[in-house]
Design a protein around this motif. Structure first.
Motif, PDB file in Angstrom:
ATOM      1  N   ALA A   1     -48.980  52.944 -53.501  1.00  0.00           N
ATOM      2  CA  ALA A   1     -48.593  52.411 -54.955  1.00  0.00           C
ATOM      3  C   ALA A   1     -47.145  53.108 -55.401  1.00  0.00           C
ATOM      4  CB  ALA A   1     -49.410  52.908 -55.871  1.00  0.00           C
ATOM      5  N   ASP A   2     -45.906  52.243 -54.789  1.00  0.00           N
ATOM      6  CA  ASP A   2     -44.664  52.765 -54.801  1.00  0.00           C
ATOM      7  C   ASP A   2     -43.709  51.895 -55.729  1.00  0.00           C
ATOM      8  OD1 ASP A   2     -44.900  50.518 -53.348  1.00  0.00           O
ATOM      9  OD2 ASP A   2     -44.003  51.467 -51.371  1.00  0.00           O
ATOM     10  N   ILE A   3     -44.230  51.027 -56.419  1.00  0.00           N
ATOM     11  CA  ILE A   3     -43.400  50.143 -57.088  1.00  0.00           C
ATOM     12  C   ILE A   3     -43.796  49.862 -58.441  1.00  0.00           C
ATOM     13  CG2 ILE A   3     -42.057  48.003 -57.375  1.00  0.00           C
ATOM     14  CD1 ILE A   3     -41.864  47.573 -54.428  1.00  0.00           C
ATOM     15  N   LEU A   4     -43.112  50.299 -59.593  1.00  0.00           N
ATOM     16  CA  LEU A   4     -43.491  49.796 -61.129  1.00  0.00           C
ATOM     17  C   LEU A   4     -42.531  48.747 -61.422  1.00  0.00           C
ATOM     18  CD1 LEU A   4     -43.802  53.199 -62.807  1.00  0.00           C
ATOM     19  CD2 LEU A   4     -45.862  51.625 -61.646  1.00  0.00           C
ATOM     20  N   LYS A   5     -43.030  47.633 -62.060  1.00  0.00           N
ATOM     21  CA  LYS A   5     -42.233  46.507 -62.800  1.00  0.00           C
ATOM     22  C   LYS A   5     -42.336  46.824 -64.208  1.00  0.00           C
ATOM     23  CE  LYS A   5     -41.781  41.536 -63.147  1.00  0.00           C
ATOM     24  NZ  LYS A   5     -42.495  40.314 -62.997  1.00  0.00           N
ATOM     25  N   LYS A   6     -41.105  46.977 -64.785  1.00  0.00           N
ATOM     26  CA  LYS A   6     -40.945  47.425 -66.487  1.00  0.00           C
ATOM     27  C   LYS A   6     -41.145  46.111 -67.024  1.00  0.00           C
ATOM     28  CE  LYS A   6     -36.709  48.932 -66.179  1.00  0.00           C
ATOM     29  NZ  LYS A   6     -35.561  49.657 -66.518  1.00  0.00           N
ATOM     30  N   TYR A   7     -41.827  46.279 -68.211  1.00  0.00           N
ATOM     31  CA  TYR A   7     -42.301  45.105 -69.188  1.00  0.00           C
ATOM     32  C   TYR A   7     -41.046  44.768 -70.032  1.00  0.00           C
ATOM     33  CZ  TYR A   7     -43.811  42.200 -73.006  1.00  0.00           C
ATOM     34  OH  TYR A   7     -44.139  41.243 -73.928  1.00  0.00           O
ATOM     35  N   SER A   8     -40.304  45.642 -70.025  1.00  0.00           N
ATOM     36  CA  SER A   8     -39.043  45.351 -71.159  1.00  0.00           C
ATOM     37  C   SER A   8     -37.822  44.454 -70.597  1.00  0.00           C
ATOM     38  CB  SER A   8     -38.185  46.759 -71.300  1.00  0.00           C
ATOM     39  OG  SER A   8     -37.795  47.480 -70.071  1.00  0.00           O
ATOM     40  N   ASP A   9     -37.538  44.490 -69.183  1.00  0.00           N
ATOM     41  CA  ASP A   9     -36.596  43.602 -68.734  1.00  0.00           C
ATOM     42  C   ASP A   9     -36.853  43.348 -67.353  1.00  0.00           C
ATOM     43  OD1 ASP A   9     -36.355  46.181 -67.369  1.00  0.00           O
ATOM     44  OD2 ASP A   9     -34.509  46.730 -67.796  1.00  0.00           O
ATOM     45  N   GLY A  10     -38.251  43.622 -66.762  1.00  0.00           N
ATOM     46  CA  GLY A  10     -38.425  42.954 -65.484  1.00  0.00           C
ATOM     47  C   GLY A  10     -37.874  43.638 -64.266  1.00  0.00           C
ATOM     48  N   GLN A  11     -37.184  44.726 -64.453  1.00  0.00           N
ATOM     49  CA  GLN A  11     -36.662  45.345 -63.485  1.00  0.00           C
ATOM     50  C   GLN A  11     -37.829  46.457 -62.712  1.00  0.00           C
ATOM     51  OE1 GLN A  11     -33.243  44.908 -62.275  1.00  0.00           O
ATOM     52  NE2 GLN A  11     -33.403  43.454 -63.722  1.00  0.00           N
ATOM     53  N   THR A  12     -37.438  47.008 -61.467  1.00  0.00           N
ATOM     54  CA  THR A  12     -38.462  47.746 -60.851  1.00  0.00           C
ATOM     55  C   THR A  12     -38.159  49.227 -60.645  1.00  0.00           C
ATOM     56  OG1 THR A  12     -37.579  47.002 -58.621  1.00  0.00           O
ATOM     57  CG2 THR A  12     -39.461  45.726 -59.614  1.00  0.00           C
ATOM     58  N   ILE A  13     -39.096  50.145 -60.516  1.00  0.00           N
ATOM     59  CA  ILE A  13     -38.810  51.474 -60.499  1.00  0.00           C
ATOM     60  C   ILE A  13     -39.493  51.809 -59.186  1.00  0.00           C
ATOM     61  CG2 ILE A  13     -38.863  53.891 -61.238  1.00  0.00           C
ATOM     62  CD1 ILE A  13     -39.180  52.387 -64.168  1.00  0.00           C
ATOM     63  N   THR A  14     -38.942  52.242 -58.143  1.00  0.00           N
ATOM     64  CA  THR A  14     -39.598  52.816 -56.911  1.00  0.00           C
ATOM     65  C   THR A  14     -39.595  54.128 -56.883  1.00  0.00           C
ATOM     66  OG1 THR A  14     -38.184  51.150 -55.706  1.00  0.00           O
ATOM     67  CG2 THR A  14     -39.078  52.783 -54.178  1.00  0.00           C
ATOM     68  N   VAL A  15     -40.860  54.526 -56.242  1.00  0.00           N
ATOM     69  CA  VAL A  15     -41.275  55.949 -56.240  1.00  0.00           C
ATOM     70  C   VAL A  15     -40.252  56.864 -55.319  1.00  0.00           C
ATOM     71  CG1 VAL A  15     -42.636  55.728 -54.013  1.00  0.00           C
ATOM     72  CG2 VAL A  15     -43.279  57.396 -55.848  1.00  0.00           C
ATOM     73  N   ASN A  16     -40.125  58.011 -55.927  1.00  0.00           N
ATOM     74  CA  ASN A  16     -39.025  58.986 -55.135  1.00  0.00           C
ATOM     75  C   ASN A  16     -39.720  59.634 -53.999  1.00  0.00           C
ATOM     76  OD1 ASN A  16     -40.439  60.951 -56.320  1.00  0.00           O
ATOM     77  ND2 ASN A  16     -38.716  61.246 -57.933  1.00  0.00           N
ATOM     78  N   GLN A  17     -39.044  60.436 -53.309  1.00  0.00           N
ATOM     79  CA  GLN A  17     -39.408  61.193 -52.302  1.00  0.00           C
ATOM     80  C   GLN A  17     -40.477  62.126 -52.487  1.00  0.00           C
ATOM     81  OE1 GLN A  17     -36.002  62.731 -50.165  1.00  0.00           O
ATOM     82  NE2 GLN A  17     -35.293  60.758 -49.306  1.00  0.00           N
ATOM     83  N   GLU A  18     -40.626  62.464 -53.793  1.00  0.00           N
ATOM     84  CA  GLU A  18     -41.585  63.438 -54.018  1.00  0.00           C
ATOM     85  C   GLU A  18     -42.985  62.727 -54.548  1.00  0.00           C
ATOM     86  OE1 GLU A  18     -39.866  65.743 -57.271  1.00  0.00           O
ATOM     87  OE2 GLU A  18     -38.469  66.810 -55.854  1.00  0.00           O
ATOM     88  N   GLY A  19     -42.850  61.666 -54.587  1.00  0.00           N
ATOM     89  CA  GLY A  19     -44.132  60.894 -54.973  1.00  0.00           C
ATOM     90  C   GLY A  19     -44.128  60.560 -56.619  1.00  0.00           C
ATOM     91  N   LYS A  20     -43.128  60.612 -57.216  1.00  0.00           N
ATOM     92  CA  LYS A  20     -42.855  60.442 -58.733  1.00  0.00           C
ATOM     93  C   LYS A  20     -42.280  59.147 -59.027  1.00  0.00           C
ATOM     94  CE  LYS A  20     -43.331  65.431 -59.565  1.00  0.00           C
ATOM     95  NZ  LYS A  20     -42.503  66.718 -59.684  1.00  0.00           N
ATOM     96  N   PHE A  21     -42.611  58.563 -59.986  1.00  0.00           N
ATOM     97  CA  PHE A  21     -41.700  57.588 -60.770  1.00  0.00           C
ATOM     98  C   PHE A  21     -40.861  58.127 -61.940  1.00  0.00           C
ATOM     99  CE2 PHE A  21     -45.444  55.229 -59.186  1.00  0.00           C
ATOM    100  CZ  PHE A  21     -44.904  54.203 -58.519  1.00  0.00           C
TER     101      PHE A  21
END
Length: 258
Positions: free
Chosen positions: A232-252
């Motif tokens: 589970a390494d990618i989040l998609k934002k509802y606000s603008d459709g952009q994505t957030i990738t998990v960092n090396q520490e396993g955190k968004f």
């Protein structure tokens, strides 16, 4: 919070309008009502004084004022020449848990104005008083219903015969999560923490065999982290459709309005 005269103070045309446009996204515009990017209002107008947008009373390096909506108009006037002018054409803003609204110049308050006001009252009451909240939803929409459970098909053959492979246990699945943190600056009016406009999120799954113990709601539960690369390494934002990738520490790393 205000300073010299606004640009509109020197124009005698009145600048009345019955529309406003969203400038920022956050708890103020999302809960319990989701407020659209453009709303209808009772007839109102710009104010005499500018907002002091550089004000930093607590010296945390960020401005204290969050403007949520600005006046707009389809006609050719100051609102269209300078859209979302937070200094001169503000309609709804907050500083801490103090809220200003341009409602009330004339009768005829709209339902959208009523909903925005209700959101503001709830957000102000919850500042620094409510823990962050994560909720699984059954759709990619911040006002969707909570998803309390999801069924999986353990028999791959029967699932294939049924033409539904989305619920095979080892298949890819999409989950919708709503995060609310009423201690985030632009999300909910609090300006007490210089890092209050961001938070981190980690995802875990219950794992009685190989998991590590974690205290969850007062209970000791064995869990394994799944917010890692390749899982589970990618989040998609509802606000603008952009994505957030998990960092090396396993955190968004989440920021205001996401």
């Amino acid at each position: 919070m205000t300073q010299g005269f606004s640009n509109n103070s020197f124009d005698n045309t009145g600048h009345t309008t019955s529309h406003a446009s969203k400038v920022n996204e956050g708890a103020m515009t999302q809960y319990p009502y989701y407020i659209s990017s453009s709303i209808s209002t009772a007839t109102t107008h710009s104010q005499y004084y500018q907002l002091a947008m550089e004000e930093d009373s607590n010296h945390d390096g960020t401005n204290d004022i969050v403007v949520w909506f600005c006046l707009k108009n389809g006609k050719e006037n100051a609102y269209t020449y300078s859209p979302n002018d937070v200094r001169n054409n503000y309609y709804f803003y907050s500083k801490g848990n103090v809220i200003y609204t341009g409602v009330g110049h004339k009768t005829g308050i709209t339902q959208q104005e009523q909903q925005l006001f209700a959101n503001a009252v709830i957000a102000a009451a919850n500042v620094t008083a409510v823990d962050p909240e994560a909720t699984f939803l059954d759709d990619f929409d911040p006002v969707a219903s909570q998803e309390e459970y999801r069924y999986y098909m353990p028999d791959r053959l029967k699932a294939s015969e049924a033409g539904d492979t989305s619920n095979i246990l080892d298949g890819d699945n999409t989950f919708c999560i709503r995060i609310r943190d009423y201690n985030m600056v632009a999300s909910n009016l609090s300006n007490t923490d210089s890092n209050a406009n961001s938070l981190t999120m980690e995802l875990y799954i219950e794992d009685d065999k190989n998991g590590k113990e974690m205290n969850i709601n007062g209970e000791s539960v064995k869990v394994s982290k799944i917010s890692v690369s390749g899982k589970a390494d990618i989040l998609k934002k509802y606000s603008d459709g952009q994505t957030i990738t998990v960092n090396q520490e396993g955190k968004f790393q989440l920021t205001t309005g996401e």
